[in-house]
Design an enzyme around this catalytic site. Structure first.
Site, PDB file in Angstrom:
ATOM      1  CE  LYS A  14     -13.119   5.866 -18.226  1.00 62.39           C
ATOM      2  NZ  LYS A  14     -13.173   6.847 -17.191  1.00 62.39           N
ATOM      3  NE  ARG A  68      -3.013   0.276   3.240  1.00 63.22           N
ATOM      4  CZ  ARG A  68      -2.480   0.743   4.385  1.00 63.22           C
ATOM      5  NH1 ARG A  68      -2.078   1.993   4.448  1.00 63.22           N
ATOM      6  NH2 ARG A  68      -2.358  -0.034   5.437  1.00 63.22           N
ATOM      7  CE1 TYR A 123     -18.032   9.613 -15.058  1.00 66.09           C
ATOM      8  CE2 TYR A 123     -16.626   9.617 -13.116  1.00 66.09           C
ATOM      9  CZ  TYR A 123     -17.511   8.973 -13.953  1.00 66.09           C
ATOM     10  OH  TYR A 123     -17.882   7.675 -13.676  1.00 66.09           O
TER      11      TYR A 123
HETATM   12  N1  LCS Z   1     -12.416  11.783 -14.875  1.00 59.70           N
HETATM   13  C1  LCS Z   1     -13.057  11.689 -16.054  1.00 59.70           C
HETATM   14  C2  LCS Z   1     -12.961  12.827 -17.031  1.00 59.70           C
HETATM   15  C3  LCS Z   1     -13.804  10.555 -16.345  1.00 59.70           C
HETATM   16  O1  LCS Z   1     -14.430  10.494 -17.523  1.00 59.70           O
HETATM   17  C4  LCS Z   1     -13.886   9.506 -15.388  1.00 59.70           C
HETATM   18  C5  LCS Z   1     -14.680   8.284 -15.617  1.00 59.70           C
HETATM   19  C6  LCS Z   1     -13.203   9.649 -14.173  1.00 59.70           C
HETATM   20  C7  LCS Z   1     -12.472  10.801 -13.962  1.00 59.70           C
HETATM   21  C8  LCS Z   1     -13.237   8.597 -13.121  1.00 59.70           C
HETATM   22  O2  LCS Z   1     -12.400   7.545 -13.447  1.00 59.70           O
HETATM   23  P1  LCS Z   1     -12.589   6.039 -12.946  1.00 59.70           P
HETATM   24  O3  LCS Z   1     -12.683   6.108 -11.457  1.00 59.70           O
HETATM   25  O4  LCS Z   1     -13.837   5.515 -13.557  1.00 59.70           O
HETATM   26  O5  LCS Z   1     -11.347   5.370 -13.416  1.00 59.70           O
HETATM   27  N2  LCS Z   1     -15.539   8.406 -16.706  1.00 59.70           N
HETATM   28  C9  LCS Z   1     -16.414   7.528 -17.129  1.00 59.70           C
HETATM   29  C10 LCS Z   1     -17.240   7.779 -18.234  1.00 59.70           C
HETATM   30  O6  LCS Z   1     -17.302   8.828 -18.850  1.00 59.70           O
HETATM   31  N3  LCS Z   1     -17.940   6.701 -18.486  1.00 59.70           N
HETATM   32  O7  LCS Z   1     -17.715   5.715 -17.544  1.00 59.70           O
HETATM   33  C11 LCS Z   1     -16.735   6.188 -16.600  1.00 59.70           C
END
Ligand code: LCS
Length: 394
Positions: A209, A59, A112
């Protein structure tokens, strides 16, 4: 580039990893271990005191994860990177580290959905006040800053409306007041946009992503100054514990190697589709950073190497027409997330941004007709054929 290599395409493959230290293993080993043995009690004490370099417990650090963190720091021109179990874990660790009760956070006009959810929770629990600003001019940014503002938090391009914020301009205003600027760079990746080079302080990624690129990992990253991220590592990351698994770090290191090639293809496909979408009678507004009709076009050209792989557009008609369009697609996948090889499509108002209250959603420009397309790596002709046959049926 802050790593060994100046050119992105080489850095993405070689920076952060020395195979000579890993018995010549071409690909980084997965250190699938929860803990590390000490040579002596005194060595354990020195490591926990921070007087000696070395691993203690996964961790607090893991060699496979260190490789990913160093690679990302090099690509974003930052001093240090930190990996997290998700993009949201990265965002929450950074925001909690930068705020205390009664502070004020200035945000870009859209975020988001779960970031909006996190900030709303911080508002309710810790009386942190929030303001949302279009941030179009220096005056507009200055006017929204309060004595208790401790963070400026920006998404650009904004998910899902694709509005842009001029990062250099915002960073200049923030510097006047000594306020850190945190930028979510998920939609661009470091290949297209480098917020730290523009004067911002911390970069965040949902590594889920474009960094991973294959739809098989949930992960997050934060990159910035060594002092600040060192503090995050020893406080909100260590004690809230949203860390990444070594296997996920390995998948992300593998995904990263093809980031420039994938990103070029995502962008080229998106540019092709843009022309056809523009001409289709069932398509209303189109939102894309490098579209000449986009009011933020000049900002897009200035700070993004290419326009990216995300396009949003409105269907002419009702919410039901938008849903009918989604239901009739053939190989394009109806799914949230983005940045994968497969073209993904979703309905932000009822999916990614469903947690945002209707009034705020409307202010952000997320209508019931808005569709978000994550352009994949397939032949653009096939993607268009699928979109067109479904648009024609509305
Ligand atoms: N920031 C952005 C711009 C995002 O699009 C997302 C997730 C996150 C942070 C959060 O990331 P995660 O914790 O999911 O790795 N966006 C998503 C979307 O547009 N569709 O599904 C998840």
């Amino acid at each position: 580039m802050s790593g060994k290599f100046k050119r992105f395409e080489t850095a993405v493959i070689h920076d952060g990893y020395d195979d000579r230290k890993m018995l010549g293993s071409l690909t980084p080993p997965i250190f699938q271990t929860s803990t590390y043995t000490f040579d002596s009690a005194e060595q354990g004490e020195r490591r926990f005191r921070g007087e000696e370099e070395g691993y203690m417990y996964s961790r607090l650090g893991n060699p496979t994860i260190t490789i990913l963190e160093e690679k990302m720091a090099a690509l974003e021109n930052g001093e240090k990177g930190l990996a997290f179990g998700s993009g949201m874990a990265a965002i929450s660790a950074v925001l909690v580290a930068l705020t205390k009760a009664n502070d004020h956070i200035l945000c870009s006009s859209g975020l988001y959905g779960c970031t909006f959810g996190l900030l709303s929770m911080m508002k309710e629990k810790y009386n942190i006040s929030l303001d949302f600003s279009d941030m179009k001019t220096k005056e507009e940014v200055r006017a929204s800053i309060k004595p208790e503002t401790t963070v400026i938090y920006v998404e650009t391009p904004i998910n899902p409306t694709m509005q842009l914020v001029d990062l250099k301009m915002v960073a200049e205003v923030a510097k006047e007041k000594g306020i850190p600027v945190v930028v979510d760079n998920t939609f661009s990746s470091p290949y297209l946009q480098k917020p730290l080079d523009l004067g911002c302080d911390v970069v965040i990624h949902s590594a889920t992503k474009y960094i991973g690129g294959h739809g098989d990992v949930i992960g997050g990253l934060a990159i910035g100054k060594r002092d600040f991220l060192g503090k995050v590592a020893m406080t909100t990351q260590k004690d809230m514990g949203g860390v990444m698994s070594p296997f996920d770090a390995w998948l992300l290191i593998r995904g990263l190697k093809t980031l420039p090639i994938r990103m070029d293809r995502h962008c080229d496909n998106a540019e092709k589709l843009l022309t056809f979408l523009n001409d289709h009678p069932k398509v209303n507004h189109i939102y894309y950073p490098h579209d000449v009709n986009n009011p933020d076009y000049h900002t897009g050209k200035k700070q993004m190497k290419k326009g990216g792989g995300m396009i949003s557009f409105e269907i002419k008609g009702t919410k039901q027409d938008a849903q009918r369009f989604l239901n009739r697609l053939s190989f394009i996948k109806l799914a949230v997330s983005l940045g994968d090889a497969e073209t993904l499509i979703e309905h932000p108002a009822t999916m990614t941004h469903a947690v945002v209250p209707e009034e705020s959603r409307r202010k952000m420009g997320i209508t019931d007709q808005l569709i978000r397309l994550s352009v994949g790596l397939e032949a653009w002709e096939d993607i268009w054929k699928d979109l067109e046959q479904s648009l024609d049926q509305i």
